[in-house]
Write a protein that holds these residues in place. Structure first.
Motif, PDB file in Angstrom:
ATOM      1  N   LEU A  41      -1.628   7.389  14.732  1.00  0.00           N
ATOM      2  CA  LEU A  41      -0.674   6.781  13.808  1.00  0.00           C
ATOM      3  C   LEU A  41      -0.567   7.545  12.484  1.00  0.00           C
ATOM      4  O   LEU A  41       0.521   7.755  11.958  1.00  0.00           O
ATOM      5  CB  LEU A  41      -1.097   5.332  13.551  1.00  0.00           C
ATOM      6  N   SER A  92       0.740  -0.005   6.089  1.00  0.00           N
ATOM      7  CA  SER A  92       0.033  -1.187   6.594  1.00  0.00           C
ATOM      8  C   SER A  92      -0.616  -0.888   7.941  1.00  0.00           C
ATOM      9  O   SER A  92      -0.012  -0.262   8.797  1.00  0.00           O
ATOM     10  CB  SER A  92       0.989  -2.364   6.707  1.00  0.00           C
ATOM     11  N   GLY A  93      -1.861  -1.308   8.072  1.00  0.00           N
ATOM     12  CA  GLY A  93      -2.570  -1.138   9.335  1.00  0.00           C
ATOM     13  C   GLY A  93      -3.166   0.236   9.577  1.00  0.00           C
ATOM     14  O   GLY A  93      -3.772   0.481  10.615  1.00  0.00           O
ATOM     15  N   VAL A  94      -2.975   1.146   8.639  1.00  0.00           N
ATOM     16  CA  VAL A  94      -3.497   2.502   8.805  1.00  0.00           C
ATOM     17  C   VAL A  94      -4.941   2.550   8.301  1.00  0.00           C
ATOM     18  O   VAL A  94      -5.320   1.792   7.422  1.00  0.00           O
ATOM     19  CB  VAL A  94      -2.625   3.481   7.991  1.00  0.00           C
ATOM     20  N   ASP A  95      -5.734   3.453   8.880  1.00  0.00           N
ATOM     21  CA  ASP A  95      -7.121   3.498   8.432  1.00  0.00           C
ATOM     22  C   ASP A  95      -7.186   4.033   6.999  1.00  0.00           C
ATOM     23  O   ASP A  95      -6.315   4.777   6.550  1.00  0.00           O
ATOM     24  CB  ASP A  95      -7.976   4.328   9.388  1.00  0.00           C
ATOM     25  N   PRO A  96      -8.228   3.650   6.259  1.00  0.00           N
ATOM     26  CA  PRO A  96      -8.278   3.920   4.816  1.00  0.00           C
ATOM     27  C   PRO A  96      -8.152   5.396   4.446  1.00  0.00           C
ATOM     28  O   PRO A  96      -7.491   5.721   3.461  1.00  0.00           O
ATOM     29  CB  PRO A  96      -9.653   3.389   4.404  1.00  0.00           C
ATOM     30  N   ILE A  97      -8.738   6.274   5.230  1.00  0.00           N
ATOM     31  CA  ILE A  97      -8.670   7.691   4.850  1.00  0.00           C
ATOM     32  C   ILE A  97      -7.254   8.226   5.020  1.00  0.00           C
ATOM     33  O   ILE A  97      -6.706   8.873   4.124  1.00  0.00           O
ATOM     34  CB  ILE A  97      -9.692   8.525   5.649  1.00  0.00           C
ATOM     35  N   ARG A 108      -4.632   6.584   4.931  1.00  0.00           N
ATOM     36  CA  ARG A 108      -3.835   5.952   3.906  1.00  0.00           C
ATOM     37  C   ARG A 108      -3.904   6.727   2.593  1.00  0.00           C
ATOM     38  O   ARG A 108      -2.897   6.944   1.929  1.00  0.00           O
ATOM     39  CB  ARG A 108      -4.381   4.549   3.724  1.00  0.00           C
ATOM     40  N   ARG A 109      -5.100   7.158   2.235  1.00  0.00           N
ATOM     41  CA  ARG A 109      -5.264   7.969   1.011  1.00  0.00           C
ATOM     42  C   ARG A 109      -4.490   9.270   1.116  1.00  0.00           C
ATOM     43  O   ARG A 109      -3.822   9.689   0.193  1.00  0.00           O
ATOM     44  CB  ARG A 109      -6.736   8.308   0.792  1.00  0.00           C
ATOM     45  N   GLU A 127      -1.538  10.586  -1.282  1.00  0.00           N
ATOM     46  CA  GLU A 127      -1.559  11.900  -1.937  1.00  0.00           C
ATOM     47  C   GLU A 127      -0.253  12.639  -1.693  1.00  0.00           C
ATOM     48  O   GLU A 127       0.280  13.295  -2.588  1.00  0.00           O
ATOM     49  CB  GLU A 127      -2.756  12.720  -1.438  1.00  0.00           C
ATOM     50  N   TYR A 171       2.277  11.066  -4.002  1.00  0.00           N
ATOM     51  CA  TYR A 171       2.105  11.549  -5.380  1.00  0.00           C
ATOM     52  C   TYR A 171       2.687  12.937  -5.538  1.00  0.00           C
ATOM     53  O   TYR A 171       3.348  13.256  -6.522  1.00  0.00           O
ATOM     54  CB  TYR A 171       0.608  11.591  -5.737  1.00  0.00           C
ATOM     55  N   LYS A 172       2.431  13.795  -4.575  1.00  0.00           N
ATOM     56  CA  LYS A 172       2.906  15.163  -4.644  1.00  0.00           C
ATOM     57  C   LYS A 172       4.438  15.193  -4.665  1.00  0.00           C
ATOM     58  O   LYS A 172       5.050  15.892  -5.479  1.00  0.00           O
ATOM     59  CB  LYS A 172       2.386  15.942  -3.425  1.00  0.00           C
ATOM     60  N   HIS A 204       5.039  -6.121   1.266  1.00  0.00           N
ATOM     61  CA  HIS A 204       4.476  -7.394   0.849  1.00  0.00           C
ATOM     62  C   HIS A 204       2.953  -7.312   0.866  1.00  0.00           C
ATOM     63  O   HIS A 204       2.276  -8.309   0.754  1.00  0.00           O
ATOM     64  CB  HIS A 204       5.023  -8.565   1.653  1.00  0.00           C
ATOM     65  N   TYR A 205       2.437  -6.081   0.998  1.00  0.00           N
ATOM     66  CA  TYR A 205       0.991  -5.898   0.887  1.00  0.00           C
ATOM     67  C   TYR A 205       0.656  -5.478  -0.533  1.00  0.00           C
ATOM     68  O   TYR A 205       1.053  -4.412  -0.989  1.00  0.00           O
ATOM     69  CB  TYR A 205       0.502  -4.853   1.890  1.00  0.00           C
ATOM     70  N   TYR A 219      -0.856   1.223  -6.075  1.00  0.00           N
ATOM     71  CA  TYR A 219      -0.665   2.667  -6.176  1.00  0.00           C
ATOM     72  C   TYR A 219       0.614   3.057  -6.910  1.00  0.00           C
ATOM     73  O   TYR A 219       0.832   4.222  -7.199  1.00  0.00           O
ATOM     74  CB  TYR A 219      -0.618   3.293  -4.779  1.00  0.00           C
TER      75      TYR A 219
END
Lengths: 300, 368, 242
Positions: free
Chosen positions: C140, C166-171, C173-174, C178, C181-182, C195-196, C202
């Motif tokens: 995903l 939503s539902g993505v693993d934390p890493i 997601r980061r 990034e 941001y870029k 709605h999360y 962020y």
């Protein structure tokens, strides 16, 4: 033990959905399986609710073996699958009545158990389930899963797609159900919900990373984490990543979570470094480790 | 029992609240029977035919007169020899040529056996079939007339098919076919869709994780459709009797019995489909392509089985509808009793049992 | 440059019969800003966003997106924005390369541009190994990165993201944030509907919609201090519970 899982594995067409998973849930405990989509949460739920048979390993629910005594389990558990499995064309009351009859009971027999939840949706009892909001569907689905007073309640991602208010109310309801002696196994991809469980298992790629209480689990994190912020987030991350002593750099809401490789790290040093990179409005402060930090460290 | 009633109540809610399925359930039978009855008849009227009479005697004149005086045929051409037959057809007007053999009356009176040949234009096979049947029937009537006055029955070689539809109304031929299709649609397609819908919505998961036994789920899902299919049968029979004035020759009790048997056969097919299909769409596709089409094409409803190529004739044997149509025609049009249709009934019964056994083998008590 | 507004909304309203789905909302979004558009399901977020991307006609009010009026030039708007929804982003039965080529074609890039873009995109995301794999077989996280990059193929001024992580693993997601941001740093405006509430943390600024109205609009930091809570989730709870 209310739920006992021993070395369960399950493979679908080469994909290792669940890989040697073991855990135990005590009677009356609120236990959370925490992990992202595709971590294997639903497969574990389906094995425990007798819908799937594991390739390897054994499991018992309420003292019954999930394969041999599957019929007894089906009498004693409540299950709320990921999608709220309601009949969209039936009204709130009709749904509840239907699930009561197939479990050989009536709405009134166990009314005290669902009363608190049901009164919230009762004003809409003649509305079709398909026309309810996400939060109300979730409450109705919970009522339906509770109607036969199960010993163990399985809730697979009950808060996905539900607004924050309903989410909060939902967790409050779970706490009260727990006090009535029902064992609850719940799964969620949201790390912030983990804190509301008695104990949690962090899970990723079909493997359990760690099992403990939410308070203890953050102690597995080996380092101090610093919240860092500055005016330009993107450049801040770039600068931190090129700082030679960085151990991890992750954006975390309005901050960046930073850890250093050294144990005697002095934030002042980093402050000077960032200033030299022309950052403005730099703030560095030590922060509490979250479950999400722990999760990331364990999956790194 | 309470569980079962609760389940059925729920099924009826589904059916009543889904306008589409309601339409299919009740609109379709009426629409179909009206459509076939009024619009798509292959009844014939004033068809042009030619006659090649090698005998030209009193008897043949009488036969020719019989044919031309019916409202079905108009004799537009008299031909002298075989070679002009093709030319008559090629002009396009003549749909059939009647050839009366030489010494027809002599053969009939002396040898009690005379021949008439009917050549029809088979570019429209259904019309051709009807024309020949009509002519045969007229000759048949004539034969009966002349036999009244003699001791030795004269024999004119002819087909005995049409005597069971003496008014020559084709809507009578369609009723069994339409009834078969409707029952198939309601029973097989609607049940397979309603079962797969539970799978698709995820409610099947909850039903599985409940004390309901799989057979209870299946019977609960299927029962309302038995009921609806019976209502449909009654509607079709009533429409046939009162709108099309079609007399039912055989026993109503027998008709009810075989209809219920066929409903069960179709339901078992529907259940079988739902064990294979995971979504409503697949169930619908399998039902339409795998059941409805063969039922319409191979059952003998529209195209006579006997005029199909051999492989299709063999294939048609596994189509339950083929047997049911034979049974229905037997009961409705010929008025035969059970002794004449027990073989077909047995075939349907075996098919039903086979499907149910196969479905139970395939039905999953789990998700996998 | 930085102060240029790429989305200007004034008293925008959408009625469905007697029901006011979006009730006179006003806000501005700056170039290069990450703007969070929050609200519960049914609060009117989706209706409002549809008007902004030119597929829904407002009942009254004014709105300018990427310099074009939503009433007069919805087609121009579509050319200047990118859109990525959580539900549909890429075709699972096409390969990575085929997906990129296809979306490049939709956005009207020339064949040479598509070729160049495909190469640079594959290099940038490190997709060389998997460029000929079916998208359906990828994790995903990868899919989302590729989807995000394809939505940027035509250099849109604004990109609309619907519940992107939503539902993505934390890493993963980061890594995704990034990338956002870029992109924002390069001057593209990011408009996130969700709605999360943790996704809201962020964003540079967020607006919160309740029953068709914007009830709060500020930086997450200011909102948190205004409501005296520690996270956006609690801000939302306080707002929604009144």
């Amino acid at each position: 033990m209310s739920i006992s899982v021993q070395n369960i594995s399950k493979t679908f067409k080469k994909v290792n959905a669940v890989n040697d998973v073991s855990f135990e849930v005590k009677e009356g405990e609120l236990f959370g399986l925490i992990g992202p989509d595709g971590a294997g949460k639903t497969t574990i739920f389906r094995i425990l609710t007798t819908l799937l048979i594991a390739d390897k390993g054994t499991a018992t629910v309420a003292g019954f073996d999930v394969v041999a005594d599957y019929k007894s389990i089906r009498n004693h558990v409540g299950y709320m699958p990921g999608k709220f499995s309601l009949y969209q064309d039936l009204t709130v009351e009709e749904n509840l009545e239907f699930f009561a009859t197939i479990f050989g009971t009536t709405i009134y027999e166990n009314y005290d158990l669902i009363k608190e939840i049901y009164v919230q949706i009762e004003p809409f009892k003649n509305r079709r389930a398909g026309k309810l909001s996400g939060g109300m569907k979730q409450k109705l689905a919970l009522c339906c899963a509770l109607i036969h007073k199960p010993k163990v309640l399985f809730l697979d991602e009950p808060t996905t797609g539900v607004d924050p208010v309903s989410r909060k109310e939902f967790w409050e309801m779970l706490k009260r159900l727990q006090q009535k002696g029902i064992t609850i196994l719940v799964s969620t991809p949201y790390m912030d919900e983990a804190e509301l469980c008695d104990r949690i298992a962090l899970i990723q790629h079909g493997k359990i990373l760690q099992i403990d209480t939410p308070q203890e689990i953050v102690k597995y994190y080996p380092k101090n984490i610093y919240d860092i912020s500055a005016d330009n987030m993107y450049k801040l991350i770039e600068s931190l990543k090129s700082f030679k002593h960085h151990y991890s750099v992750y954006p975390f809401g309005e901050f960046v979570h930073y850890t250093d490789t050294r144990n005697d790290f002095n934030p002042q040093e980093l402050q000077y470094y960032l200033e030299s990179k022309n950052h403005t409005n730099i703030k560095i402060k030590i922060t509490k480790t979250t479950i999400e930090d722990t999760f990331m460290e364990l999956t790194k | 029992m309470k569980r079962f009633i609760g389940f059925i109540k729920k099924e009826f809610y589904h059916i009543i609240r889904d306008r589409r399925s309601l339409f299919i359930l009740f609109g379709m039978p009426i629409a179909q029977i009206m459509l076939f009855g009024f619009a798509i008849t292959n009844e014939i009227q004033n068809v042009d035919i030619a006659i090649l009479d090698h005998s030209k005697d009193a008897t043949t004149q009488e036969i020719i007169h019989k044919i031309s005086s019916s409202k079905y045929f108009k004799i537009t051409q008299l031909i002298d020899n075989e070679s002009s037959i093709e030319a008559a057809f090629k002009k396009g007007k003549v749909k059939a040529v009647l050839i009366i053999e030489k010494d027809f009356t002599k053969n009939l009176t002396k040898e009690n056996n005379a021949n008439i040949q009917i050549i029809t234009d088979a570019t429209e096979p259904n019309t051709a079939n009807s024309i020949s049947n009509y002519i045969i029937s007229i000759i048949q009537n004539y034969k009966q007339e002349i036999n009244k006055n003699t001791n030795v029955p004269y024999q004119i070689n002819a087909n005995t098919k049409m005597i069971f539809n003496p008014e020559l109304k084709s809507v009578f031929m369609f009723v069994p076919g339409v009834m078969t299709i409707i029952l198939m649609l309601v029973s097989a397609m609607m049940t397979s869709i309603s079962i797969t819908r539970e799978k698709e919505l995820g409610t099947m998961e909850v039903l599985l994780v409940s004390p309901l036994k799989p057979y209870q789920v299946i019977i609960g899902k299927v029962f309302p459709y038995i009921f609806l299919a019976i209502i449909n049968t009654i509607v079709i029979v009533l429409l046939s009797i009162f709108v099309f004035k079609m007399p039912i020759q055989g026993s109503y009790l027998l008709l009810a019995f075989v209809s219920i048997l066929f409903i069960l056969t179709s339901l078992s097919l529907g259940i079988l489909i739902s064990t294979i299909a995971a979504t409503q769409q697949t169930a619908m596709m399998i039902s339409l392509a795998g059941l409805m089409l063969p039922t319409i094409i191979l059952s003998g409803f529209i195209f006579p089985v006997t005029s199909m190529p051999a492989p299709l004739q063999i294939l048609s044997n596994i189509i339950p509808a083929k047997w049911f149509i034979i049974i229905l025609k037997g009961i409705m049009l010929k008025g035969v009793g059970f002794t004449f249709i027990w073989k077909e009934t047995l075939i349907l019964l075996v098919m039903t049992v086979f499907n149910i056994v196969l479905s139970t083998k395939k039905y999953k008590i789990r998700l996998e | 440059m930085k102060n240029e507004s790429v989305i200007i909304v004034e008293s925008l309203t959408k009625m469905f019969g007697n029901f006011t789905a979006v009730d006179t909302i006003s806000f501005e979004v700056k170039k290069g800003e990450i703007f969070g558009f929050l609200g519960a399901n049914g609060a009117g977020k989706t209706t409002a966003m549809k008007m902004l991307i030119g597929i829904g006609k407002p009942t009254s009010g004014k709105a300018q997106v990427a310099g074009f009026d939503v009433f007069k030039n919805p087609e121009e708007i579509k050319k200047n924005i990118g859109y990525m929804s959580q539900k549909f982003a890429l075709y699972d039965d096409l390969t990575v390369k085929e997906n990129i080529t296809f979306f490049g074609g939709i956005y009207g890039l020339s064949r040479i541009q598509i070729k160049e873009k495909t190469i640079s995109l594959i290099e940038e995301l490190g997709l060389q190994e998997i460029e000929n794999k079916l998208v359906g077989s990828l994790p995903l996280g990868w899919k989302q990165k590729i989807a995000f990059s394809t939505a940027l193929l035509h250099n849109p001024k604004i990109i609309f993201l619907d519940e992107p992580t939503s539902g993505v693993d934390p890493i993963t997601r980061r890594q995704f944030w990034e990338m956002i941001y870029k992109t924002a740093n390069n001057g593209t405006t990011i408009f996130v509907t969700t709605h999360y509430m943790d996704e809201a943390e962020y964003c540079d600024r967020v607006s919160i919609m309740v029953n068709g109205k914007i009830e709060a609009l500020d930086t997450p930091k200011n909102l948190k201090s205004q409501f005296q809570v520690h996270n956006m989730n609690d801000v939302f709870l306080k707002l929604a519970r009144g």
